[in-house]
Design a protein around this motif. Structure first.
Motif, PDB file in Angstrom:
ATOM      1  N   LYS A 279       0.997  -1.363   4.724  1.00  0.00           N
ATOM      2  CA  LYS A 279      -0.106  -1.536   3.779  1.00  0.00           C
ATOM      3  C   LYS A 279      -1.462  -1.388   4.464  1.00  0.00           C
ATOM      4  N   VAL A 280      -1.548  -1.824   5.717  1.00  0.00           N
ATOM      5  CA  VAL A 280      -2.783  -1.619   6.486  1.00  0.00           C
ATOM      6  C   VAL A 280      -3.069  -0.123   6.620  1.00  0.00           C
ATOM      7  N   ILE A 281      -2.035   0.651   6.902  1.00  0.00           N
ATOM      8  CA  ILE A 281      -2.197   2.105   7.046  1.00  0.00           C
ATOM      9  C   ILE A 281      -2.621   2.724   5.718  1.00  0.00           C
ATOM     10  N   ALA A 282      -2.011   2.293   4.612  1.00  0.00           N
ATOM     11  CA  ALA A 282      -2.377   2.812   3.294  1.00  0.00           C
ATOM     12  C   ALA A 282      -3.844   2.524   2.980  1.00  0.00           C
ATOM     13  N   ALA A 283      -4.288   1.301   3.289  1.00  0.00           N
ATOM     14  CA  ALA A 283      -5.683   0.926   3.035  1.00  0.00           C
ATOM     15  C   ALA A 283      -6.644   1.727   3.908  1.00  0.00           C
ATOM     16  N   LYS A 285      -6.174   4.751   5.144  1.00  0.00           N
ATOM     17  CA  LYS A 285      -6.234   6.130   4.654  1.00  0.00           C
ATOM     18  C   LYS A 285      -7.059   6.251   3.381  1.00  0.00           C
ATOM     19  N   ALA A 286      -7.119   5.162   2.601  1.00  0.00           N
ATOM     20  CA  ALA A 286      -7.894   5.170   1.360  1.00  0.00           C
ATOM     21  C   ALA A 286      -9.363   4.834   1.591  1.00  0.00           C
ATOM     22  N   GLY A 287      -9.745   4.580   2.855  1.00  0.00           N
ATOM     23  CA  GLY A 287     -11.153   4.322   3.164  1.00  0.00           C
ATOM     24  C   GLY A 287     -11.618   2.903   2.919  1.00  0.00           C
ATOM     25  N   ALA A 288     -10.704   1.932   2.931  1.00  0.00           N
ATOM     26  CA  ALA A 288     -11.095   0.539   2.708  1.00  0.00           C
ATOM     27  C   ALA A 288     -11.949   0.023   3.862  1.00  0.00           C
ATOM     28  N   HIS A 289     -12.920  -0.835   3.530  1.00  0.00           N
ATOM     29  CA  HIS A 289     -13.782  -1.447   4.548  1.00  0.00           C
ATOM     30  C   HIS A 289     -13.223  -2.782   5.033  1.00  0.00           C
ATOM     31  N   ILE A 290     -12.496  -3.465   4.142  1.00  0.00           N
ATOM     32  CA  ILE A 290     -12.012  -4.828   4.409  1.00  0.00           C
ATOM     33  C   ILE A 290     -10.555  -4.927   3.966  1.00  0.00           C
ATOM     34  N   PHE A 291      -9.761  -5.693   4.725  1.00  0.00           N
ATOM     35  CA  PHE A 291      -8.354  -5.902   4.355  1.00  0.00           C
ATOM     36  C   PHE A 291      -8.027  -7.380   4.508  1.00  0.00           C
ATOM     37  N   PHE A 292      -7.663  -8.032   3.386  1.00  0.00           N
ATOM     38  CA  PHE A 292      -7.237  -9.436   3.421  1.00  0.00           C
ATOM     39  C   PHE A 292      -5.748  -9.508   3.766  1.00  0.00           C
ATOM     40  N   ASN A 303       1.432 -12.518   9.094  1.00  0.00           N
ATOM     41  CA  ASN A 303       1.021 -11.212   8.574  1.00  0.00           C
ATOM     42  C   ASN A 303      -0.312 -10.790   9.170  1.00  0.00           C
ATOM     43  N   TYR A 304      -1.228 -11.748   9.308  1.00  0.00           N
ATOM     44  CA  TYR A 304      -2.555 -11.452   9.849  1.00  0.00           C
ATOM     45  C   TYR A 304      -2.462 -10.904  11.271  1.00  0.00           C
ATOM     46  N   LYS A 305      -1.646 -11.554  12.112  1.00  0.00           N
ATOM     47  CA  LYS A 305      -1.506 -11.102  13.502  1.00  0.00           C
ATOM     48  C   LYS A 305      -0.919  -9.681  13.551  1.00  0.00           C
ATOM     49  N   GLU A 306       0.069  -9.430  12.705  1.00  0.00           N
ATOM     50  CA  GLU A 306       0.674  -8.093  12.679  1.00  0.00           C
ATOM     51  C   GLU A 306      -0.322  -7.055  12.163  1.00  0.00           C
ATOM     52  N   ALA A 307      -1.121  -7.437  11.161  1.00  0.00           N
ATOM     53  CA  ALA A 307      -2.121  -6.515  10.612  1.00  0.00           C
ATOM     54  C   ALA A 307      -3.175  -6.170  11.665  1.00  0.00           C
ATOM     55  N   LEU A 308      -3.590  -7.177  12.439  1.00  0.00           N
ATOM     56  CA  LEU A 308      -4.554  -6.936  13.525  1.00  0.00           C
ATOM     57  C   LEU A 308      -3.991  -5.942  14.540  1.00  0.00           C
ATOM     58  N   LYS A 309      -2.736  -6.139  14.903  1.00  0.00           N
ATOM     59  CA  LYS A 309      -2.071  -5.273  15.880  1.00  0.00           C
ATOM     60  C   LYS A 309      -2.018  -3.831  15.371  1.00  0.00           C
ATOM     61  N   THR A 310      -1.648  -3.669  14.112  1.00  0.00           N
ATOM     62  CA  THR A 310      -1.557  -2.327  13.532  1.00  0.00           C
ATOM     63  C   THR A 310      -2.930  -1.673  13.450  1.00  0.00           C
ATOM     64  N   ALA A 311      -3.925  -2.442  13.050  1.00  0.00           N
ATOM     65  CA  ALA A 311      -5.286  -1.902  12.949  1.00  0.00           C
ATOM     66  C   ALA A 311      -5.763  -1.378  14.307  1.00  0.00           C
ATOM     67  N   LYS A 312      -5.430  -2.100  15.360  1.00  0.00           N
ATOM     68  CA  LYS A 312      -5.805  -1.668  16.707  1.00  0.00           C
ATOM     69  C   LYS A 312      -5.058  -0.400  17.096  1.00  0.00           C
ATOM     70  N   GLU A 313      -3.771  -0.329  16.751  1.00  0.00           N
ATOM     71  CA  GLU A 313      -2.957   0.834  17.100  1.00  0.00           C
ATOM     72  C   GLU A 313      -3.447   2.112  16.430  1.00  0.00           C
ATOM     73  N   ILE A 314      -3.910   2.019  15.190  1.00  0.00           N
ATOM     74  CA  ILE A 314      -4.345   3.226  14.475  1.00  0.00           C
ATOM     75  C   ILE A 314      -5.841   3.483  14.628  1.00  0.00           C
ATOM     76  N   GLY A 315      -6.536   2.578  15.316  1.00  0.00           N
ATOM     77  CA  GLY A 315      -7.953   2.794  15.602  1.00  0.00           C
ATOM     78  C   GLY A 315      -8.857   2.744  14.385  1.00  0.00           C
ATOM     79  N   THR A 316      -8.552   1.872  13.428  1.00  0.00           N
ATOM     80  CA  THR A 316      -9.372   1.789  12.221  1.00  0.00           C
ATOM     81  C   THR A 316     -10.593   0.890  12.429  1.00  0.00           C
ATOM     82  N   ASP A 317     -11.667   1.181  11.686  1.00  0.00           N
ATOM     83  CA  ASP A 317     -12.859   0.320  11.684  1.00  0.00           C
ATOM     84  C   ASP A 317     -12.764  -0.741  10.599  1.00  0.00           C
ATOM     85  N   MET A 318     -11.700  -0.699   9.813  1.00  0.00           N
ATOM     86  CA  MET A 318     -11.511  -1.647   8.717  1.00  0.00           C
ATOM     87  C   MET A 318     -11.410  -3.075   9.260  1.00  0.00           C
TER      88      MET A 318
END
Length: 337
Positions: A279-283, A285-292, A303-318
C-alpha cells in the motif's frame, strides 16, 4: 514431416500456455494495488468541498497460477500466501469474497459512526437482518447452511442480531437441538441441527457458523459510500477522515494528497492490516504526500515500522505518519501548514 512437427510444436505451446494460465496453485499472490481519491466514493449531502484528497489504498490479490507464482519469486513486493492463511477452513472462494465484502460494509458503518460522533452529528442504526458469514468445516451447519443465508429464527425465536443468536446458543449444551429458520435467496427453509464442540475450543458448543448483523445507518445529513466491490476492513480510518472532512467547515486536506490505511473501531482506535508495504508503494506511485500507518502502540514489528522501512527502500519523499487513533490523525492534519 515438417508440417506435422510444426503442428505438434504449436499444440504443445497452446497446452503449455493453458496450463500456465489456468491451473491454479494452492496459493494466493498479492502485489501493490492502487491509491485513489475517496471524495468520488463518499458523498455527504450538502457536505463541504476539499482542496486536497484523502486516498484509499488497495492490494491486488488473486489465486496463483504458474506464471504469477514465478513472478512472486523474482519481483519485489510480490508475496505468496498459502490458501489456509487467507481462507478459513472449508471456505470456498465465493464465501471468502462474500466475507470480505461484509467486512467492508461493517467497516464503512463504523467509519460513519466515528466521523458523525466526532462532528457532533446525529446517527442511529436500523437492523436489516442477520446473515451467515462463513461455515466451519466438520461442524453441524457444514453442508446445511452457507455464506449469505439470512437467519430468521432459532427454535421459533426471532433473531434481530448476531449477538442475540450467540447468547441464545451459548446457554445450551452439547447434543441440544436447535431449529434454524433461514432464507436463501427467496426461499424460506428450516433445518434442525445438534450442537457440537468447536474443534479448537472443546469447552464451547455451537453449530459452526460466524454471523454478521446487516445494519442500515440513519444519519443527518445523509451519507452515501460506494466502495466499488472493494473488500476487507482496512479502509476504516481513511473513510472516517473523508466523511468527517465533508461534515465540518475546516478542510483538513489543505491541498495535500493524504493516503493511509488501518481498521477503525467505534472508539476511534486504529488497528493493523495486511499488505502495508504494497500500500505504501501504491500511494507513492499515486503521488501522495502523506501516508497514515497503524502504529500498534509502538510495537516492535508494527505496520508503521514496516511502512517506514519500505518508504526508505523505494526512496519516496512521502511522509509516513504513525497513528493509534482517529484523533492522532486529526491532530497531525490540523498542524499542517
Amino acid at each position: 514431416m515438417k508440417k506435422k512437427m510444426y503442428v505438434k510444436t504449436f499444440m504443445a505451446g497452446v497446452i503449455l500456455a493453458l496450463v500456465v494460465t489456468f491451473v491454479k496453485l494452492p496459493y494466493y499472490v498479492t502485489m501493490p494495488g492502487s491509491a485513489e481519491a475517496l471524495a468520488p466514493l463518499v458523498e455527504v449531502k450538502g457536505g463541504y468541498d476539499e482542496k486536497g484528497d484523502f486516498m484509499l489504498t488497495t492490494v491486488r490479490m488473486g489465486r496463483a497460477n504458474l506464471f504469477s507464482y514465478g513472478l512472486a519469486h523474482i519481483r519485489d513486493y510480490y508475496e505468496l500466501h498459502p490458501i489456509e492463511e487467507i481462507r478459513q477452513e472449508g471456505e470456498t472462494d465465493e464465501e471468502y469474497t462474500y466475507r470480505q465484502l461484509q467486512m467492508m460494509e461493517n467497516s464503512k458503518e463504523t467509519a460513519i459512526a466515528v466521523a458523525y460522533k466526532k462532528a457532533n452529528k446525529p446517527f442511529s442504526y436500523k437492523n436489516k437482518g442477520v446473515y451467515v458469514l462463513s461455515v466451519l468445516k466438520d461442524m453441524p451447519a457444514f453442508g446445511k447452511l452457507k455464506s449469505g443465508d439470512q437467519i430468521i429464527a432459532v427454535n421459533g425465536k426471532k433473531i434481530e442480531s448476531a449477538e442475540q443468536f450467540i447468547r441464545y446458543v451459548s446457554e445450551k449444551k452439547k447434543g441440544d437441538q436447535v431449529h434454524i429458520t433461514y432464507k436463501r435467496e427467496k426461499d424460506k427453509k428450516t433445518v434442525t441441527l445438534s450442537l457440537a464442540p468447536f474443534p479448537k475450543e472443546p469447552n464451547r458448543v455451537g453449530i459452526g457458523i460466524s454471523l454478521i448483523t446487516d445494519r442500515e445507518m440513519v444519519t443527518d445529513p445523509p451519507v452515501k459510500i460506494n466502495s466499488e466491490k472493494i473488500g476487507g476492513p482496512s479502509a476504516g480510518l481513511m473513510f472516517s477522515l473523508e466523511i468527517y472532512n465533508q461534515l465540518v467547515p475546516e478542510d483538513l486536506t489543505k491541498g495535500y494528497k493524504i493516503a493511509g490505511t488501518g481498521t477503525i473501531n467505534l472508539n476511534g482506535e486504529v488497528g493493523p492490516i495486511g499488505g502495508i508495504s504494497q500500500k505504501v508503494i501504491a500511494a507513492h506511485k499515486a503521488g501522495a504526500h502523506i501516508f497514515f500507518a497503524p502504529n500498534e502502540r509502538g510495537a516492535k514489528h508494527s505496520n508503521y515500522k514496516e511502512a517506514l522501512k519500505t518508504a526508505k527502500e523505494i526512496g519516496t519523499d512521502m511522509k509516513i505518519v504513525p497513528v493509534d487513533t482517529f484523533d492522532d490523525a486529526l491532530r497531525y492534519l490540523r498542524q499542517l501548514p
